[in-house]
Design a protein around this motif. Structure first.
Motif, PDB file in Angstrom:
ATOM      1  N   GLN A 426       0.834  -1.206   0.000  1.00  0.00           N
ATOM      2  CA  GLN A 426       0.000   0.000   0.000  1.00  0.00           C
ATOM      3  C   GLN A 426       0.866   1.251   0.000  1.00  0.00           C
ATOM      4  OE1 GLN A 426      -2.766  -0.408   3.356  1.00  0.00           O
ATOM      5  NE2 GLN A 426      -4.441  -0.395   1.879  1.00  0.00           N
ATOM      6  N   ASP A 427       1.898   1.239   0.825  1.00  0.00           N
ATOM      7  CA  ASP A 427       2.795   2.395   0.923  1.00  0.00           C
ATOM      8  C   ASP A 427       3.519   2.608  -0.409  1.00  0.00           C
ATOM      9  OD1 ASP A 427       4.262   4.384   2.749  1.00  0.00           O
ATOM     10  OD2 ASP A 427       5.916   3.247   1.877  1.00  0.00           O
ATOM     11  N   LEU A 428       3.921   1.518  -1.035  1.00  0.00           N
ATOM     12  CA  LEU A 428       4.670   1.589  -2.295  1.00  0.00           C
ATOM     13  C   LEU A 428       3.778   2.078  -3.442  1.00  0.00           C
ATOM     14  CD1 LEU A 428       7.437   1.015  -3.489  1.00  0.00           C
ATOM     15  CD2 LEU A 428       6.720  -1.348  -3.867  1.00  0.00           C
ATOM     16  N   VAL A 429       2.630   1.475  -3.608  1.00  0.00           N
ATOM     17  CA  VAL A 429       1.711   1.860  -4.684  1.00  0.00           C
ATOM     18  C   VAL A 429       1.184   3.270  -4.460  1.00  0.00           C
ATOM     19  CG1 VAL A 429      -0.525   1.337  -5.747  1.00  0.00           C
ATOM     20  CG2 VAL A 429       1.067  -0.527  -5.172  1.00  0.00           C
ATOM     21  N   GLY A 430       1.007   3.650  -3.185  1.00  0.00           N
ATOM     22  CA  GLY A 430       0.476   4.966  -2.865  1.00  0.00           C
ATOM     23  C   GLY A 430       1.388   6.109  -3.237  1.00  0.00           C
ATOM     24  N   GLN A 431       2.620   5.830  -3.614  1.00  0.00           N
ATOM     25  CA  GLN A 431       3.544   6.887  -4.015  1.00  0.00           C
ATOM     26  C   GLN A 431       3.350   7.307  -5.483  1.00  0.00           C
ATOM     27  OE1 GLN A 431       7.600   6.732  -2.470  1.00  0.00           O
ATOM     28  NE2 GLN A 431       7.065   4.893  -1.298  1.00  0.00           N
ATOM     29  N   TYR A 432       2.443   6.624  -6.164  1.00  0.00           N
ATOM     30  CA  TYR A 432       2.144   6.961  -7.557  1.00  0.00           C
ATOM     31  C   TYR A 432       0.762   7.618  -7.625  1.00  0.00           C
ATOM     32  CZ  TYR A 432       6.028   3.903  -8.854  1.00  0.00           C
ATOM     33  OH  TYR A 432       7.283   3.319  -8.987  1.00  0.00           O
ATOM     34  N   HIS A 433       0.576   8.498  -8.591  1.00  0.00           N
ATOM     35  CA  HIS A 433      -0.730   9.122  -8.806  1.00  0.00           C
ATOM     36  C   HIS A 433      -1.744   8.071  -9.270  1.00  0.00           C
ATOM     37  CE1 HIS A 433       0.922  13.070  -8.221  1.00  0.00           C
ATOM     38  NE2 HIS A 433       1.807  12.908  -9.222  1.00  0.00           N
ATOM     39  N   GLN A 434      -3.024   8.384  -9.065  1.00  0.00           N
ATOM     40  CA  GLN A 434      -4.066   7.443  -9.452  1.00  0.00           C
ATOM     41  C   GLN A 434      -4.036   7.155 -10.948  1.00  0.00           C
ATOM     42  OE1 GLN A 434      -6.176   5.822  -7.250  1.00  0.00           O
ATOM     43  NE2 GLN A 434      -6.560   4.593  -9.089  1.00  0.00           N
ATOM     44  N   SER A 435      -3.742   8.166 -11.736  1.00  0.00           N
ATOM     45  CA  SER A 435      -3.669   7.951 -13.191  1.00  0.00           C
ATOM     46  C   SER A 435      -2.553   6.983 -13.548  1.00  0.00           C
ATOM     47  CB  SER A 435      -3.464   9.288 -13.920  1.00  0.00           C
ATOM     48  OG  SER A 435      -2.260   9.917 -13.478  1.00  0.00           O
ATOM     49  N   GLU A 436      -1.424   7.072 -12.822  1.00  0.00           N
ATOM     50  CA  GLU A 436      -0.314   6.157 -13.060  1.00  0.00           C
ATOM     51  C   GLU A 436      -0.689   4.742 -12.638  1.00  0.00           C
ATOM     52  OE1 GLU A 436       3.656   8.871 -12.432  1.00  0.00           O
ATOM     53  OE2 GLU A 436       2.424   8.482 -10.643  1.00  0.00           O
ATOM     54  N   GLN A 437      -1.443   4.629 -11.559  1.00  0.00           N
ATOM     55  CA  GLN A 437      -1.881   3.307 -11.110  1.00  0.00           C
ATOM     56  C   GLN A 437      -2.849   2.689 -12.121  1.00  0.00           C
ATOM     57  OE1 GLN A 437      -3.309   3.239  -7.011  1.00  0.00           O
ATOM     58  NE2 GLN A 437      -1.921   4.930  -6.439  1.00  0.00           N
ATOM     59  N   ASP A 438      -3.783   3.505 -12.635  1.00  0.00           N
ATOM     60  CA  ASP A 438      -4.754   2.990 -13.601  1.00  0.00           C
ATOM     61  C   ASP A 438      -4.055   2.497 -14.868  1.00  0.00           C
ATOM     62  OD1 ASP A 438      -6.742   3.629 -11.835  1.00  0.00           O
ATOM     63  OD2 ASP A 438      -7.214   5.573 -12.779  1.00  0.00           O
ATOM     64  N   LEU A 439      -3.069   3.266 -15.333  1.00  0.00           N
ATOM     65  CA  LEU A 439      -2.331   2.877 -16.527  1.00  0.00           C
ATOM     66  C   LEU A 439      -1.555   1.582 -16.291  1.00  0.00           C
ATOM     67  CD1 LEU A 439      -1.385   3.500 -19.405  1.00  0.00           C
ATOM     68  CD2 LEU A 439       0.454   4.915 -18.394  1.00  0.00           C
ATOM     69  N   ALA A 440      -0.938   1.469 -15.123  1.00  0.00           N
ATOM     70  CA  ALA A 440      -0.166   0.269 -14.795  1.00  0.00           C
ATOM     71  C   ALA A 440      -1.072  -0.952 -14.714  1.00  0.00           C
ATOM     72  CB  ALA A 440       0.572   0.465 -13.477  1.00  0.00           C
ATOM     73  N   ARG A 441      -2.263  -0.781 -14.194  1.00  0.00           N
ATOM     74  CA  ARG A 441      -3.196  -1.901 -14.090  1.00  0.00           C
ATOM     75  C   ARG A 441      -3.577  -2.411 -15.491  1.00  0.00           C
ATOM     76  NH1 ARG A 441      -6.086  -3.408  -9.703  1.00  0.00           N
ATOM     77  NH2 ARG A 441      -5.630  -1.420  -8.659  1.00  0.00           N
TER      78      ARG A 441
END
Length: 463
Positions: A426-441
């Motif tokens: 959670q701490d690691l993923v939380g360092q990225y913006h939501q848009s970056e997380q969506d793209l990575a998914r």
């Protein structure tokens, strides 16, 4: 609750003001009585003969020391020479302490030991020296004391009265000509016994606090103990208020506040249990409450910082990774890594499923030079780990898997096996913006999903 302000501690200025007055009284008494004893010794040695200015005084001190009284006429009144030399009080004080001086000794010993004033005032002259009185070893006297309110089974107790080493006394106060005396309960007690020998002998008692009072007659003249009622009189004589602080901030002198101050500063039980000290004396102290909040807050902040440091791994941002393509040396300096290590991390050569490893031969859990044998999940808390943007799809997939396990696993098992990994992801993923997380998914490949399944099932661990 009024306990916090009922018996407040003296601050340093107030304590210093009180201690200066107490030391002054004791110094004056000591110098006066020692001078009287010296004069008497010279008189008895024949060094002060008739016609000498001190001959009559020596004669009167000799009579008083031997008989406990001064020469009187057949009618019972003092002979004229007594009045000529200042009266009975002036003469007897050359060999005995006054009630005011006994009070000063009691207050000083209360301040130094944090004992009750009443307990100190009842100390006997008899004591035991386990140190044998030998210089060079820790000096201590054991005094049999009494505290009736503790109950018949616990009333009697042995109080240790310790010396203060010379080097420590000098550190405590550098500008005092006698730093060791007035910081040492043992030395103050010994001085008290020295100055009260005559009064104790004629009074026929064994109290350490022995004095002489000229205003009474018979055996009552030889006082014992120190009466707390005299504290108010002593205070007035030294310019202290007896009830409320003055406009200048001068505090009243109270024995219980001296004891409270001593206990707060010593932070160790004195004639009571540790629970009594904590729940009664320290709990009512505003200063201790404030200090405790600071200590607890600092400790919590330290633990939180340590926990965050342990669970968080360094993330190499996309800008640094891009810069490594054109300026590997500069990017490596910013990342505090060797250029070769950074190049291998960026290329994915040192990926460990969820992150990259800077040195798999320097594992915290293995001897230097041996390959790391930990689970790849352990990389999330390893100091050798660095996270890079291209690993975000795998990290998100792993976080999803651990979150699913939380729903289908009992609480104890999940907390023991998976909670720490969940927090770190959670701490690691939380360092990225939501848009970056969506793209990575969206970029997660089938092969990567298969790797995460194998990781969570334990198929990637060494058997």
């Amino acid at each position: 609750m009024t306990a916090l302000s009922d018996v407040p501690e003296y601050d340093d200025d107030a304590m210093q003001r009180i201690m200066v007055a107490l030391r002054h009284d004791i110094r004056v008494a000591r110098d006066r009585i020692r001078a009287g004893q010296h004069l008497l010794a010279r008189y008895r040695a024949g060094q002060i003969r008739s016609g000498h200015p001190d001959h009559e005084l020596g004669m009167l001190l000799d009579v008083f020391e031997r008989t406990g009284d001064l020469p009187r006429t057949p009618g019972g009144t003092m002979v004229s020479v007594v009045w000529k030399l200042g009266g009975s009080q002036e003469i007897t004080r050359r060999l005995c302490l006054s009630s005011r001086e006994l009070t000063a000794f009691g207050l000083l010993l209360t301040a130094l030991t944090a004992e009750n004033f009443g307990t100190v005032a009842a100390w006997p002259a008899a004591h035991y020296r386990p140190d044998g009185g030998v210089e060079g070893v820790p000096q201590i006297a054991l005094i049999k004391a009494s505290k009736p309110r503790r109950g018949p089974e616990r009333e009697h107790m042995v109080t240790p009265v310790e010396d203060v080493p010379e080097e420590l006394a000098v550190l405590l106060v550098a500008d005092d000509p006698e730093p060791r005396l007035f910081r040492s309960p043992l030395r103050v007690y010994q001085l008290l016994l020295e100055l009260t020998q005559l009064a104790r002998r004629h009074g026929g008692h064994s109290s350490a606090f022995a004095g002489f009072r000229t205003q009474t007659s018979g055996a009552k003249r030889w006082t014992r103990g120190a009466d707390a009622k005299n504290i108010a009189r002593w205070s007035v004589q030294h310019g202290f208020p007896t009830k409320e602080p003055t406009k200048d901030g001068v505090e009243p002198v109270e024995a219980r506040r001296l004891r409270q101050t001593g206990i707060e500063r010593k932070r160790r039980p004195v004639a009571h249990s540790r629970s009594t000290m904590n729940d009664h004396y320290l709990a009512r102290s505003q200063d201790v409450a404030t200090q405790s909040r600071v200590v607890v807050a600092d400790a919590l902040r330290s633990q939180v910082a340590a926990a965050r440091k342990q669970r968080s791994i360094a993330v190499l941002p996309a800008a640094l990774v891009a810069r490594a393509a054109s300026d590997l040396g500069g990017a490596a300096r910013d990342a505090e890594l060797d250029p070769t290590v950074l190049r291998r991390l960026v290329s994915g050569e040192q990926d460990t499923v969820l992150a990259g490893c800077t040195d798999h031969l320097n594992s915290p859990g293995a001897p230097p030079g041996e390959p790391c044998a930990e689970s790849f999940l352990a990389c999330l808390g390893c100091e050798n780990t660095r996270a890079l943007p291209h690993q975000l799809p795998l990290q998100i997939a792993a976080l999803d898997q651990v979150s699913i396990l939380k729903v289908h696993t009992d609480v104890a098992t999940w907390n023991a096996r998976h909670a720490v990994h969940h927090e770190r992801l959670q701490d690691l993923v939380g360092q990225y913006h939501q848009s970056e997380q969506d793209l990575a998914r969206r970029r997660l490949t089938g092969r990567q999903s298969e790797m995460i399944n194998d990781l969570m099932a334990g198929r990637m661990d060494l058997r």
